[in-house]
Write an enzyme that holds these catalytic residues in place. Structure first.
Site, PDB file in Angstrom:
ATOM      1  N   THR A 132       2.478   8.445 -23.686  1.00  0.00           N
ATOM      2  CA  THR A 132       3.045   7.545 -24.682  1.00  0.00           C
ATOM      3  C   THR A 132       3.214   8.260 -26.017  1.00  0.00           C
ATOM      4  O   THR A 132       2.526   9.260 -26.287  1.00  0.00           O
ATOM      5  CB  THR A 132       2.118   6.321 -24.856  1.00  0.00           C
ATOM      6  OG1 THR A 132       2.438   5.642 -26.052  1.00  0.00           O
ATOM      7  CG2 THR A 132       0.651   6.729 -24.948  1.00  0.00           C
ATOM      8  N   ASP A 133       4.082   7.708 -26.870  1.00  0.00           N
ATOM      9  CA  ASP A 133       4.209   8.257 -28.228  1.00  0.00           C
ATOM     10  C   ASP A 133       2.989   7.917 -29.081  1.00  0.00           C
ATOM     11  O   ASP A 133       2.768   8.515 -30.127  1.00  0.00           O
ATOM     12  CB  ASP A 133       5.497   7.756 -28.905  1.00  0.00           C
ATOM     13  CG  ASP A 133       5.601   6.239 -29.016  1.00  0.00           C
ATOM     14  OD1 ASP A 133       4.677   5.529 -28.553  1.00  0.00           O
ATOM     15  OD2 ASP A 133       6.613   5.754 -29.568  1.00  0.00           O
ATOM     16  N   GLU A 134       2.171   6.946 -28.604  1.00  0.00           N
ATOM     17  CA  GLU A 134       1.064   6.472 -29.442  1.00  0.00           C
ATOM     18  C   GLU A 134      -0.016   7.533 -29.640  1.00  0.00           C
ATOM     19  O   GLU A 134      -0.830   7.422 -30.556  1.00  0.00           O
ATOM     20  CB  GLU A 134       0.460   5.187 -28.861  1.00  0.00           C
ATOM     21  CG  GLU A 134       1.514   4.105 -28.711  1.00  0.00           C
ATOM     22  CD  GLU A 134       0.968   2.704 -28.501  1.00  0.00           C
ATOM     23  OE1 GLU A 134      -0.171   2.425 -28.887  1.00  0.00           O
ATOM     24  OE2 GLU A 134       1.719   1.881 -27.939  1.00  0.00           O
ATOM     25  N   TYR A 158      -6.907   2.718 -26.791  1.00  0.00           N
ATOM     26  CA  TYR A 158      -5.858   2.995 -25.809  1.00  0.00           C
ATOM     27  C   TYR A 158      -5.253   4.377 -26.035  1.00  0.00           C
ATOM     28  O   TYR A 158      -5.224   5.219 -25.126  1.00  0.00           O
ATOM     29  CB  TYR A 158      -4.766   1.915 -25.873  1.00  0.00           C
ATOM     30  CG  TYR A 158      -3.471   2.326 -25.196  1.00  0.00           C
ATOM     31  CD1 TYR A 158      -3.422   2.537 -23.814  1.00  0.00           C
ATOM     32  CD2 TYR A 158      -2.291   2.519 -25.932  1.00  0.00           C
ATOM     33  CE1 TYR A 158      -2.245   2.937 -23.187  1.00  0.00           C
ATOM     34  CE2 TYR A 158      -1.109   2.903 -25.311  1.00  0.00           C
ATOM     35  CZ  TYR A 158      -1.099   3.124 -23.936  1.00  0.00           C
ATOM     36  OH  TYR A 158       0.066   3.524 -23.324  1.00  0.00           O
ATOM     37  N   LYS A 162      -5.379   7.808 -23.722  1.00  0.00           N
ATOM     38  CA  LYS A 162      -4.173   8.471 -23.208  1.00  0.00           C
ATOM     39  C   LYS A 162      -4.135   9.926 -23.703  1.00  0.00           C
ATOM     40  O   LYS A 162      -3.748  10.837 -22.970  1.00  0.00           O
ATOM     41  CB  LYS A 162      -2.901   7.723 -23.652  1.00  0.00           C
ATOM     42  CG  LYS A 162      -2.692   6.381 -22.985  1.00  0.00           C
ATOM     43  CD  LYS A 162      -2.463   6.457 -21.476  1.00  0.00           C
ATOM     44  CE  LYS A 162      -1.131   7.070 -21.096  1.00  0.00           C
ATOM     45  NZ  LYS A 162      -0.900   6.963 -19.626  1.00  0.00           N
TER      46      LYS A 162
HETATM   47  P1  NAD Z   1       0.915  -1.808 -16.824  1.00  0.00           P
HETATM   48  O1  NAD Z   1      -0.366  -2.165 -17.488  1.00  0.00           O
HETATM   49  O2  NAD Z   1       1.993  -2.817 -16.704  1.00  0.00           O
HETATM   50  O3  NAD Z   1       0.626  -1.283 -15.327  1.00  0.00           O
HETATM   51  C1  NAD Z   1      -0.445  -0.438 -15.026  1.00  0.00           C
HETATM   52  C2  NAD Z   1      -0.610  -0.427 -13.505  1.00  0.00           C
HETATM   53  O4  NAD Z   1      -1.688   0.481 -13.189  1.00  0.00           O
HETATM   54  C3  NAD Z   1      -1.009  -1.780 -12.924  1.00  0.00           C
HETATM   55  O5  NAD Z   1      -0.252  -2.050 -11.761  1.00  0.00           O
HETATM   56  C4  NAD Z   1      -2.486  -1.622 -12.590  1.00  0.00           C
HETATM   57  O6  NAD Z   1      -2.902  -2.448 -11.492  1.00  0.00           O
HETATM   58  C5  NAD Z   1      -2.554  -0.145 -12.250  1.00  0.00           C
HETATM   59  N1  NAD Z   1      -3.906   0.411 -12.449  1.00  0.00           N
HETATM   60  C6  NAD Z   1      -4.718   0.249 -13.520  1.00  0.00           C
HETATM   61  N2  NAD Z   1      -5.859   0.913 -13.315  1.00  0.00           N
HETATM   62  C7  NAD Z   1      -5.769   1.531 -12.114  1.00  0.00           C
HETATM   63  C8  NAD Z   1      -6.623   2.376 -11.365  1.00  0.00           C
HETATM   64  N3  NAD Z   1      -7.836   2.718 -11.829  1.00  0.00           N
HETATM   65  N4  NAD Z   1      -6.201   2.840 -10.175  1.00  0.00           N
HETATM   66  C9  NAD Z   1      -4.981   2.487  -9.681  1.00  0.00           C
HETATM   67  N5  NAD Z   1      -4.126   1.669 -10.347  1.00  0.00           N
HETATM   68  C10 NAD Z   1      -4.527   1.210 -11.547  1.00  0.00           C
HETATM   69  O7  NAD Z   1       1.420  -0.508 -17.591  1.00  0.00           O
HETATM   70  P2  NAD Z   1       2.917  -0.044 -17.912  1.00  0.00           P
HETATM   71  O8  NAD Z   1       3.363  -0.716 -19.159  1.00  0.00           O
HETATM   72  O9  NAD Z   1       3.724  -0.147 -16.694  1.00  0.00           O
HETATM   73  O10 NAD Z   1       2.655   1.485 -18.268  1.00  0.00           O
HETATM   74  C11 NAD Z   1       2.682   2.489 -17.254  1.00  0.00           C
HETATM   75  C12 NAD Z   1       2.354   3.825 -17.885  1.00  0.00           C
HETATM   76  O11 NAD Z   1       3.301   4.112 -18.901  1.00  0.00           O
HETATM   77  C13 NAD Z   1       0.976   3.867 -18.561  1.00  0.00           C
HETATM   78  O12 NAD Z   1       0.403   5.121 -18.285  1.00  0.00           O
HETATM   79  C14 NAD Z   1       1.284   3.734 -20.040  1.00  0.00           C
HETATM   80  O13 NAD Z   1       0.330   4.385 -20.820  1.00  0.00           O
HETATM   81  C15 NAD Z   1       2.642   4.409 -20.127  1.00  0.00           C
HETATM   82  N6  NAD Z   1       3.539   3.945 -21.191  1.00  0.00           N
HETATM   83  C16 NAD Z   1       3.795   2.610 -21.335  1.00  0.00           C
HETATM   84  C17 NAD Z   1       4.693   2.187 -22.332  1.00  0.00           C
HETATM   85  C18 NAD Z   1       5.032   0.728 -22.509  1.00  0.00           C
HETATM   86  O14 NAD Z   1       5.754   0.397 -23.458  1.00  0.00           O
HETATM   87  N7  NAD Z   1       4.605  -0.160 -21.636  1.00  0.00           N
HETATM   88  C19 NAD Z   1       5.294   3.131 -23.173  1.00  0.00           C
HETATM   89  C20 NAD Z   1       5.006   4.497 -22.986  1.00  0.00           C
HETATM   90  C21 NAD Z   1       4.129   4.886 -21.986  1.00  0.00           C
HETATM   91  P1  TYD Z   2       2.796  -4.382 -28.070  1.00  0.00           P
HETATM   92  O1  TYD Z   2       3.892  -5.002 -27.280  1.00  0.00           O
HETATM   93  O2  TYD Z   2       1.397  -4.848 -27.841  1.00  0.00           O
HETATM   94  O3  TYD Z   2       2.925  -2.805 -27.878  1.00  0.00           O
HETATM   95  P2  TYD Z   2       2.171  -1.595 -28.688  1.00  0.00           P
HETATM   96  O4  TYD Z   2       0.971  -2.115 -29.371  1.00  0.00           O
HETATM   97  O5  TYD Z   2       1.841  -0.663 -27.572  1.00  0.00           O
HETATM   98  O6  TYD Z   2       3.193  -1.043 -29.641  1.00  0.00           O
HETATM   99  O7  TYD Z   2       3.132  -4.612 -29.589  1.00  0.00           O
HETATM  100  C1  TYD Z   2       4.353  -4.174 -30.161  1.00  0.00           C
HETATM  101  C2  TYD Z   2       4.285  -4.456 -31.645  1.00  0.00           C
HETATM  102  O8  TYD Z   2       4.256  -5.872 -31.831  1.00  0.00           O
HETATM  103  C3  TYD Z   2       2.996  -3.934 -32.288  1.00  0.00           C
HETATM  104  O9  TYD Z   2       3.304  -3.484 -33.600  1.00  0.00           O
HETATM  105  C4  TYD Z   2       2.104  -5.158 -32.357  1.00  0.00           C
HETATM  106  C5  TYD Z   2       3.091  -6.292 -32.534  1.00  0.00           C
HETATM  107  N1  TYD Z   2       2.690  -7.597 -31.955  1.00  0.00           N
HETATM  108  C6  TYD Z   2       2.776  -8.758 -32.736  1.00  0.00           C
HETATM  109  O10 TYD Z   2       3.181  -8.726 -33.915  1.00  0.00           O
HETATM  110  N2  TYD Z   2       2.413  -9.951 -32.148  1.00  0.00           N
HETATM  111  C7  TYD Z   2       1.954 -10.029 -30.864  1.00  0.00           C
HETATM  112  O11 TYD Z   2       1.598 -11.139 -30.410  1.00  0.00           O
HETATM  113  C8  TYD Z   2       1.888  -8.827 -30.082  1.00  0.00           C
HETATM  114  C9  TYD Z   2       1.395  -8.872 -28.654  1.00  0.00           C
HETATM  115  C10 TYD Z   2       2.271  -7.627 -30.672  1.00  0.00           C
END
Ligand code: NAD
Ligand code: TYD
Length: 352
Positions: A132-134, A158, A162
Site C-alpha cells: 500500500t501507499d500508506e 496497519y 504492511k
Molecule cells: P480485504 O480486507 O478486503 O481482504 C483480505 C482478505 O484476506 C480476506 O478475504 C481475508 O479473509 C483474507 N485473510 C486475512 N487474514 C488471512 C490469513 N491469515 N490467511 C489467509 N487469508 C487471510 O483487503 P483488500 O482491501 O482486498 O486488500 C488486499 C490487499 O491489498 C491487502 O494486502 C492490502 O493491504 C492491500 N491494499 C489494499 C488497498 C485498499 O484500498 N483496499 C489499497 C492498497 C493496498
Molecule cells: P478508509 O476507506 O478507511 O481507507 P484508508 O484509511 O485506508 O485511507 O478511509 C478513507 C478516508 O476516509 C480516510 O481519510 C478516513 C476517511 N473516513 C471518514 O471520513 N469516515 C469514515 O466513516 C471512514 C470509514 C473513513
C-alpha cells in the site's frame, strides 16, 4: 497455475474474477475467511474447475507447503492481510499475526518450494506482494507524491504491519534469491468492497437514511483507483516486472474526503433520489477524527507507466458512477454482508 492469497476479499476477489474471465490458467485461492472474506463474491465460479478454494491461514506452514507441493504454482500473488486502519487502532494484534508473522511464514514456505524448483522453473517463478501507499506515511499539501524510493514512515498499526511485511519480502529476495515483486497501491474502490471503508459505507448509509460520517474536517486527501485498474496493474507487473523491484500504482485522482462523499451523494441523487425530495448531502455528519489520521497520500505511478506501459482506464467520475450503480444493482450481496459481523463492528465503532 497461480496461487492467490486473500482471494475472497475485496481486491483479491476482483482479481480472481478478472483473471478467470481472461485466462484459462487455474487459481488456487488460499483464504482464512475472516470477517472480510466473502465467498459470495466468487459465487459465479461455483463448479468452475479453474478455481480451487482452500480455507486456511497463510501462516500455516504445513498447509502452505502441501499446497505448493501439490499444485506447483508458477507464481503467487499475496493479497491476504488485515486491511482496515480503524480496526488496527482498536486491535493491532491481528495485524501482526497476519501481515507480519503470516507473511514471514508464507515466505518461508515459498523459500522451501523455490529451492526445490528446476533452474527453468526458478527463472519464471514470481512472488508478488500487494502493498500500500500508506507505508510511506503522510504528505504535506503540495509535497511531491510518493515514489518507489520514498522513505518508509508508517503511522498506523496497519501501515506499520504492511511496512514490516514489505521489508521481509525485500529481504527474502536479497538474502535467498526469491524473485519478489512489490506493488504500492493507493485507495481502491469498486464492486465487492466491504462496507466498513469510506466509499461503500457512505453509499449504504445514504440509502439507509443514516448519517454519512466525515472524520475531522474531511479535508484529508487520498488518491483513488478503481479496483479493476489495480487488478490490471498487478497482472502487468506479474507479467513483466523485474524481480526485486517495487512499483507504485495510482489513479492520478487525488481528492479530499468531503469531495468524494459529495460526489457519491450527487450520483445517488441522480440514480436513486430520496423520497422526501431532499439531497443526500443533508445526511453528512462531521464526527471525531481518527487518531493519527494521515493527512494526505499521493502516488507517482510514473515508473509503472514508463517501464511497463500501464495506466488506469477509469476516471474518478466513471469509476465512482459504476460503483454506485453496482451497489444499487447488488442489494442481495449487500444485505448478506450487512446482516453479519459487520453490524456488530459498526455498532462498536460508531455506537456512541
Ligand atoms: P480485504 O480486507 O478486503 O481482504 C483480505 C482478505 O484476506 C480476506 O478475504 C481475508 O479473509 C483474507 N485473510 C486475512 N487474514 C488471512 C490469513 N491469515 N490467511 C489467509 N487469508 C487471510 O483487503 P483488500 O482491501 O482486498 O486488500 C488486499 C490487499 O491489498 C491487502 O494486502 C492490502 O493491504 C492491500 N491494499 C489494499 C488497498 C485498499 O484500498 N483496499 C489499497 C492498497 C493496498
Ligand atoms: P478508509 O476507506 O478507511 O481507507 P484508508 O484509511 O485506508 O485511507 O478511509 C478513507 C478516508 O476516509 C480516510 O481519510 C478516513 C476517511 N473516513 C471518514 O471520513 N469516515 C469514515 O466513516 C471512514 C470509514 C473513513
Amino acid at each position: 497455475m497461480i496461487l492467490v492469497t486473500g482471494g475472497a476479499g475485496f481486491i483479491g476477489g476482483n482479481f480472481v474474477l478478472d483473471w478467470l474471465a481472461q485466462y484459462d490458467e487455474p487459481i488456487v485461492n488460499l483464504d482464512r475467511l475472516t470477517y472480510a472474506g466473502n465467498l459470495e463474491t466468487l459465487q459465479s465460479l461455483d463448479g468452475d474447475s479453474r478455481h480451487i478454494f482452500v480455507h486456511g491461514d497463510i501462516g500455516d506452514g504445513p498447509l502452505v507447503d502441501a499446497l505448493l507441493a501439490t499444485h506447483r504454482p508458477r507464481a503467487i500473488v499475496h493479497f491476504a492481510a488485515e486491511s482496515h486502519v480503524d480496526r488496527s487502532l482498536h486491535g493491532p494484534e491481528d495485524f501482526i499475526h497476519t501481515n507480519v508473522t503470516g507473511t514471514f511464514r508464507l515466505l518461508e514456505s515459498v523459500r522451501r518450494y523455490f529451492g526445490g524448483l528446476s533452474d527453468g522453473e526458478r527463472s519464471l517463478f514470481r512472488f508478488l506482494h500487494v502493498s500500500t501507499d500508506e507505508v510511506f506515511g503522510s504528505l504535506a499539501p503540495g509535497a511531491a507524491p510518493f515514489t518507489e524510493t520514498s522513505t518508509y514512515e508508517p503511522n498506523s498499526p496497519y501501515s506499520a504491519s504492511k511496512a514490516a511485511s514489505d521489508h521481509l519480502v525485500r529481504a527474502w529476495h536479497f538474502s535467498y534469491g526469491v524473485p519478489t515483486l512489490i506493488t504500492h497501491c493507493s485507495n481502491n474502490y469498486g464492486p465487492y468492497h466491504f462496507p466498513e471503508k469510506l466509499i461503500p459505507l457512505v453509499i449504504l448509509n445514504a440509502l439507509a437514511g443514516k448519517g454519512l460520517p466525515i472524520y475531522g474536517d474531511g479535508l484529508q486527501v487520498r488518491d483513488w483507483l478503481y479496483v479493476k485498474d489495480h487488478c490490471a496493474a498487478i497482472r502487468r507487473v506479474l507479467e513483466a516486472g523485474t524481480p526485486g523491484e517495487a512499483y507504485n500504482i495510482g489513479g492520478w485522482n487525488e481528492k479530499p474526503n468531503i469531495e468524494v462523499v459529495r460526489t457519491l451523494c450527487h450520483h445517488l441523487d441522480r440514480f436513486r433520489p430520496r423520497t422526501d425530495g431532499k439531497l443526500y448531502e443533508a445526511q453528512i455528519r462531521y464526527v471525531t477524527d481518527r487518531p493519527g489520521h494521515d493527512r494526505r497520500y499521493a502516488i507517482d505511478a510514473g515508473k509503472l507507466y514508463r517501464e511497463l506501459g500501464w495506466r488506469p482506464v477509469e476516471t474518478f467520475d466513471s469509476g465512482l458512477e459504476k460503483t454506485v450503480r453496482w451497489y444499487l444493482d447488488h442489494s442481495q450481496w449487500v444485505e448478506n454482508v450487512t446482516s453479519g459481523a459487520y453490524r456488530q463492528w459498526v455498532q462498536r465503532h460508531y455506537g456512541s
